[in-house]
Enzyme design. Structure first.
Site, PDB file in Angstrom:
ATOM      1  N   SER A  65      21.652  76.926  70.292  1.00  0.00           N
ATOM      2  CA  SER A  65      20.566  76.214  69.606  1.00  0.00           C
ATOM      3  C   SER A  65      19.297  76.109  70.443  1.00  0.00           C
ATOM      4  CB  SER A  65      21.013  74.813  69.187  1.00  0.00           C
ATOM      5  OG  SER A  65      21.120  73.966  70.315  1.00  0.00           O
ATOM      6  N   LYS A 108      18.534  69.228  73.775  1.00  0.00           N
ATOM      7  CA  LYS A 108      17.468  69.564  72.825  1.00  0.00           C
ATOM      8  C   LYS A 108      16.113  69.271  73.475  1.00  0.00           C
ATOM      9  CE  LYS A 108      20.663  70.121  69.641  1.00  0.00           C
ATOM     10  NZ  LYS A 108      21.105  71.488  69.317  1.00  0.00           N
TER      11      LYS A 108
END
Length: 199
Positions: A65, A108
């Site tokens: 991701s 993230k």
């Protein structure tokens, strides 16, 4: 026949004595040098252990991701101490406990901080009504998802994966509370082709 006077081998005795003295002095210097070297080694090891245990933590990336910068199975150091002295800023790559299962950790990028007004319009991220410049998201990793406008609550952060088309991030689980964030990604140390600072 003339009798020779016995001559003491003075030079040999003196040379021998000097040789013994130099050897002893050399041994003392060698032992002292070894002790200093061992002391420095132990201090360096102790400092390294302190830094790793209290300031930095090695982690492994699992998943894709955060492509293209972070690759599946990359090993990197996170700074666990930095946010005791500085605030979390937009653009920081952070590690946090997943809000829906705090046994898991996610990594993230922060795109909005408390008080920011955020909306996503067909993949384009707007913060405080300005289009966010995101050079870390290549065109092929963008998507067309939208997200209704919100004001990020106090003590919370809106995070996104750089690989927008596959990332599970704040678009799914909402902003992340400050107390769940425990480090900032700083440096990839393995594999060698990925070594470098995390931007």
């Amino acid at each position: 026949m003339q009798q020779q006077e016995p001559v003491e081998p003075v030079s040999q005795v003196e040379d021998g004595a000097q040789h013994v003295s130099l050897s002893e002095e050399s041994a003392v210097h060698h032992a002292t040098g070894l002790k200093l070297w061992l002391r420095d080694l132990l201090i360096s090891a102790a400092v390294s252990v302190f830094i790793i245990l209290f300031l930095y933590q090695p982690v492994r990336v699992e998943g894709t991701s955060m492509l293209p910068r972070l690759v599946d199975q990359d090993r990197l150091f996170i700074n666990k101490f930095v946010y005791h002295f500085t605030s979390i800023e937009r653009g920081d790559v952070v590690v946090f406990r997943y809000p829906r299962d705090q046994q898991l950790s996610y990594i993230k990028r922060v795109v909005a901080v408390p008080g920011d007004r955020l909306r996503i319009d067909r993949g384009k991220v707007y913060v405080n009504d300005r289009l966010l410049d995101e050079p870390y998201v290549p065109t092929e990793y963008r998507d067309t998802r939208s997200y209704d406008a919100i004001v990020v609550p106090p003590g919370e952060y809106f995070v996104l994966g750089d690989h927008r088309s596959i990332a599970a991030d704040s678009r799914e689980f909402g902003p992340v509370k400050r107390d769940l964030i425990y480090g900032r990604a700083t440096f990839i140390y393995w594999p060698t082709q990925d070594v470098g600072v995390v931007h």
